[in-house]
Design a protein around this motif. Sequence first.
Motif, PDB file in Angstrom:
ATOM      1  N   ALA A  92      24.279-120.604  56.482  1.00 36.75           N
ATOM      2  CA  ALA A  92      25.776-120.170  56.849  1.00 36.75           C
ATOM      3  C   ALA A  92      26.999-121.326  56.476  1.00 36.75           C
ATOM      4  O   ALA A  92      26.613-122.699  56.711  1.00 36.75           O
ATOM      5  N   ILE A  93      27.659-121.049  55.320  1.00 39.07           N
ATOM      6  CA  ILE A  93      28.794-122.240  55.022  1.00 39.07           C
ATOM      7  C   ILE A  93      30.066-121.729  54.987  1.00 39.07           C
ATOM      8  O   ILE A  93      30.275-120.195  55.070  1.00 39.07           O
ATOM      9  N   SER A  94      31.112-122.468  55.000  1.00 37.80           N
ATOM     10  CA  SER A  94      32.488-121.941  55.163  1.00 37.80           C
ATOM     11  C   SER A  94      33.169-122.199  53.866  1.00 37.80           C
ATOM     12  O   SER A  94      34.136-121.770  53.433  1.00 37.80           O
ATOM     13  N   ASP A  95      32.569-123.183  52.912  1.00 32.53           N
ATOM     14  CA  ASP A  95      33.268-123.666  51.717  1.00 32.53           C
ATOM     15  C   ASP A  95      32.239-123.466  50.608  1.00 32.53           C
ATOM     16  O   ASP A  95      31.149-124.085  50.443  1.00 32.53           O
ATOM     17  N   PRO A  96      32.491-122.347  49.760  1.00 36.05           N
ATOM     18  CA  PRO A  96      31.595-121.701  48.804  1.00 36.05           C
ATOM     19  C   PRO A  96      31.400-122.997  47.605  1.00 36.05           C
ATOM     20  O   PRO A  96      30.520-122.586  46.761  1.00 36.05           O
ATOM     21  N   THR A  97      32.330-123.602  47.609  1.00 32.76           N
ATOM     22  CA  THR A  97      32.315-124.768  46.307  1.00 32.76           C
ATOM     23  C   THR A  97      31.412-126.060  47.099  1.00 32.76           C
ATOM     24  O   THR A  97      31.072-126.919  46.044  1.00 32.76           O
ATOM     25  N   ASN A  98      30.460-126.168  47.874  1.00 31.28           N
ATOM     26  CA  ASN A  98      30.022-127.122  48.355  1.00 31.28           C
ATOM     27  C   ASN A  98      28.675-126.711  47.990  1.00 31.28           C
ATOM     28  O   ASN A  98      27.477-126.516  48.519  1.00 31.28           O
ATOM     29  N   PHE A  99      28.490-127.087  46.683  1.00 29.35           N
ATOM     30  CA  PHE A  99      27.169-126.908  46.023  1.00 29.35           C
ATOM     31  C   PHE A  99      26.026-128.100  46.266  1.00 29.35           C
ATOM     32  O   PHE A  99      24.731-127.776  46.179  1.00 29.35           O
ATOM     33  N   GLN A 100      26.524-128.973  46.790  1.00 27.67           N
ATOM     34  CA  GLN A 100      25.765-130.309  47.141  1.00 27.67           C
ATOM     35  C   GLN A 100      24.750-129.890  48.361  1.00 27.67           C
ATOM     36  O   GLN A 100      23.562-130.491  48.356  1.00 27.67           O
ATOM     37  N   ALA A 101      25.570-129.255  49.166  1.00 26.72           N
ATOM     38  CA  ALA A 101      24.783-128.725  50.493  1.00 26.72           C
ATOM     39  C   ALA A 101      23.458-128.055  50.016  1.00 26.72           C
ATOM     40  O   ALA A 101      22.535-128.078  50.806  1.00 26.72           O
ATOM     41  N   LEU A 102      23.686-127.076  49.103  1.00 26.99           N
ATOM     42  CA  LEU A 102      22.585-126.074  48.609  1.00 26.99           C
ATOM     43  C   LEU A 102      21.239-126.960  48.013  1.00 26.99           C
ATOM     44  O   LEU A 102      20.274-126.642  48.258  1.00 26.99           O
ATOM     45  N   ASP A 103      21.558-128.266  47.367  1.00 22.04           N
ATOM     46  CA  ASP A 103      20.606-128.662  46.568  1.00 22.04           C
ATOM     47  C   ASP A 103      20.053-129.697  47.795  1.00 22.04           C
ATOM     48  O   ASP A 103      19.063-129.602  47.801  1.00 22.04           O
ATOM     49  N   ASP A 104      20.660-130.332  48.643  1.00 25.85           N
ATOM     50  CA  ASP A 104      20.284-131.301  49.653  1.00 25.85           C
ATOM     51  C   ASP A 104      19.345-130.333  50.531  1.00 25.85           C
ATOM     52  O   ASP A 104      18.091-130.665  51.141  1.00 25.85           O
ATOM     53  N   VAL A 105      19.828-129.119  50.869  1.00 28.32           N
ATOM     54  CA  VAL A 105      19.211-128.383  51.846  1.00 28.32           C
ATOM     55  C   VAL A 105      17.790-127.960  51.008  1.00 28.32           C
ATOM     56  O   VAL A 105      16.491-127.876  51.819  1.00 28.32           O
ATOM     57  N   LYS A 106      17.806-127.464  49.755  1.00 27.59           N
ATOM     58  CA  LYS A 106      16.638-127.129  49.063  1.00 27.59           C
ATOM     59  C   LYS A 106      15.633-128.570  49.047  1.00 27.59           C
ATOM     60  O   LYS A 106      14.405-128.138  49.217  1.00 27.59           O
ATOM     61  N   PHE A 107      16.039-129.483  48.780  1.00 29.44           N
ATOM     62  CA  PHE A 107      15.266-130.514  48.511  1.00 29.44           C
ATOM     63  C   PHE A 107      14.317-130.939  50.123  1.00 29.44           C
ATOM     64  O   PHE A 107      13.277-131.179  50.035  1.00 29.44           O
ATOM     65  N   GLN A 108      15.231-130.798  50.999  1.00 30.19           N
ATOM     66  CA  GLN A 108      14.556-131.234  52.484  1.00 30.19           C
ATOM     67  C   GLN A 108      13.692-130.089  52.972  1.00 30.19           C
ATOM     68  O   GLN A 108      12.766-130.438  53.504  1.00 30.19           O
ATOM     69  N   SER A 109      13.976-129.000  52.813  1.00 27.12           N
ATOM     70  CA  SER A 109      13.386-127.709  53.509  1.00 27.12           C
ATOM     71  C   SER A 109      12.244-127.116  52.760  1.00 27.12           C
ATOM     72  O   SER A 109      11.489-126.592  53.043  1.00 27.12           O
ATOM     73  N   ARG A 110      12.281-127.463  51.312  1.00 25.58           N
ATOM     74  CA  ARG A 110      11.355-126.981  50.315  1.00 25.58           C
ATOM     75  C   ARG A 110      11.583-125.505  50.235  1.00 25.58           C
ATOM     76  O   ARG A 110      10.330-124.776  49.900  1.00 25.58           O
ATOM     77  N   LEU A 111      12.595-124.955  50.602  1.00 25.58           N
ATOM     78  CA  LEU A 111      12.945-123.711  50.434  1.00 25.58           C
ATOM     79  C   LEU A 111      14.079-123.195  49.442  1.00 25.58           C
ATOM     80  O   LEU A 111      14.962-124.215  48.982  1.00 25.58           O
ATOM     81  N   ASN A 112      14.049-122.021  49.252  1.00 25.76           N
ATOM     82  CA  ASN A 112      15.430-121.576  48.307  1.00 25.76           C
ATOM     83  C   ASN A 112      16.504-121.339  49.267  1.00 25.76           C
ATOM     84  O   ASN A 112      16.577-120.278  49.840  1.00 25.76           O
ATOM     85  N   PRO A 113      17.877-122.169  49.283  1.00 27.79           N
ATOM     86  CA  PRO A 113      18.884-121.657  50.002  1.00 27.79           C
ATOM     87  C   PRO A 113      19.628-120.469  49.472  1.00 27.79           C
ATOM     88  O   PRO A 113      19.892-120.592  48.182  1.00 27.79           O
ATOM     89  N   GLU A 114      20.341-119.800  50.370  1.00 27.23           N
ATOM     90  CA  GLU A 114      21.101-118.631  49.833  1.00 27.23           C
ATOM     91  C   GLU A 114      22.265-118.631  50.776  1.00 27.23           C
ATOM     92  O   GLU A 114      21.972-118.795  51.873  1.00 27.23           O
TER      93      GLU A 114
END
Length: 571
Positions: free
Chosen positions: A108-130
Motif C-alpha cells: 500500500a502506497i499513497s505516492d505512485p512515483t515512489n519507485f525507490q520504495a518498491l526497489d527497497d522492499v524487493k531487496f529486503q523482502s526477496r519478494l516482488n512488490p506490487e
Amino acid sequence: MATVPTDIQFNGLTRCFIQNGLLTEADAQRCTQEAQKNKVSLISYLVDKKLIDSATIASRASLEFGIPFMDLNAIDCRNLPINKVTENLIRKHHALPLFIRGKTLFLAISDPTNFQALDDVKFQSRLNPEAILVEEDKLTKAIEKALEAADTSMADMLDADLDNLEISGGDEDSNKSDTSSDVDDAPIVRFVNKILLDSIKQGVSDIHMEPYEKNFRIRYRADGILHQIASPPASIATRIISRIKVMSKMDIAERRVPQDGRIKMTLSKNRAIDFRVNTCPTLFGEKVVLRILDPTSAQIGIEKLGFEPEQQELFLHAINKPYGLVLVTGPTGSGKTVTLYTGLNLLNSVERNISTAEDPVEITVEGINQVNMNPKAGLTFATALRAFLRQDPDIIMVGEIRDLETAEIAVKAAQTGHLVLSTLHTNDAPQTLNRLMQMGVPAFNIVSAVNLIMAQRLARRLCEYCKVPADYPPIALTSTGFKEEEIAKLKIYKAGPGCEHCTNGYKGRVGIYQVMTLSEKMRALILEGGNTMQLAQQAASEGINDLRASGLNKVRMGITSLEEIDRITKE
C-alpha cells in the motif's frame, strides 16, 4: 509582484494535479518547496494543509498511473505481513505490506512515483512488490495500527526463530550462553525494546513480566489498573528476562535471590526515561517488574495535581515556612513522590540548599542534592539525615519515615530551623499522628514540629470524549455521602464504553487529598493522648474534608465517577 521560482521539476503526479485544475503551477511550486523544507512528501503536505483531500489524490493517481485503488477500511491492520520488512523502511517510504500471493508482496502506497520504495522492499523482502494506491490519511493510521499490533505480538517477530530457540536451565553454567543469545537474538532484543517504548508511549507506570508453568504474561499498569498486553510463548520467557537483566546490569547467572537494577533509555537530547527493575524468583522462573521513572512527571505544575483551592493554599503555605515538618501519607503508588517533588520544584532556587534521601531516587532534578540509600554499606535514612544536618541545609526531603531513629532526627531538624518533607504509610491524616506516637515520638515533639499532614489517593479521570451521564436513585446517592438538598441539581457522570482516546472510559489520574493542619484544639488533643477516632472527629468538626468527601467533590465536578471513588476510598 513576487515571481515564483521555476527551478523545480514537477513529477508526473504534480503535473496531473495541475492539468486537472487541482493546483495552479504557482501553488504547485510553492507547495513542493514547503514539502521539501519540512522534509515530508508533497502528498502528505497537501493532505495535512487540506489543499486537496486524500480521496481525490488517490483516485486521480490511480487513473493517471494505472495502479489499482483500495480502501484501507476494508483491511484488518492487525494481521499484515509487516515482518517481511523493517519498521524503518515502512516509515521511511510510507509504505505498508498488505498481503502475499505466491512470490508477490502487495504494498500500500499513497505516492505512485515512489519507485525507490518498491526497489527497497524487493531487496529486503526477496519478494516482488506490487503497488496498490490508498488514501494518504488512512495509510498513516493503518501504519501506526499495524506497527502497534506487531510490537506486542511475538508471533510476528519470531515466526522463523521459535523452533530453533535453546532453553537454558537455571544453573550458573548457563551464564555464557544466555548472554550470547541475548546479544545476538535480534527478535528478542527488538521485542523487549518495543515493550519499553510502548510503555512510555502509553503513559503506563509499571511493566510486569510473569512466568507460569504453561504461559508467560506481560502486563502494563495504566492509570493504576493492570492490563495484559502480550502473552509470548513460555519457552522464550527465560530469554526475555535475561535480556532485561543484561540491560539493567544484573547478574544473569543468579536466579535464586531478588535483584535490583536500572535501565536508562534516551529518547532525545532533552528527555531520558529511567526504568527501575526488580526481579523476584517464583515457582516457574523470575518475575520482573519495571517501574517507569519519568522526570517530567514532577513538572506538571501544582494546578494539575487535583488540589481544591483551599487545599492548595494550605500546602503552599506549609512548604513556604522556613521550618517545620510536612508529611504526605498514602499507600504505594498513590502519588506521594510526585506531590513532594512538585513542591520541591517550586522551592528549588540558587538561594536554597535542598537535599533528599530516597530509597531509591525515582525522579532526578538538577539543583537538588539527591542521595540513594544503601543499607548494605551502612547508608540509611538516619545516617543520611545526620550528614545533611552537617551541611547547612535549608530543606530536607526524607523518602520515608520507617523507624523511631529516622523520625526523631526528622523532628529535631524541623524544630531547629529546617523545612523537612517526608512520607509515611498510613490510611489518612489523623492516623499519621498516632503512627508517630506508636513509633515512640513524644506528643510534645509532634505538636511543636508538624506543620501539615496530607493523605492522598489517585483516582482515574473520566474520558472527556466518551463519558456519559449517570442516573442513580436518590437513596443510593444519599447513602454514598451526597446531601439530600443537592441531589435534584446534581449532575454526575460515569465511564463510557471506551474510545480511541482512553482505556475503558478513563484517561489519566487526579489526586484526591485530605489536607490537615494542626489547630490549637488538635494540638491539645494530641497532648492529651487522643486516639485516631477522636482526632478524625476533631478534623471533621474543623471542616477538613476526608478522602471520601474530597472524592465526592471530584464526582460533582464531573472529573471522575462514583464507582472510582468507591474503589479507592472503600472502608
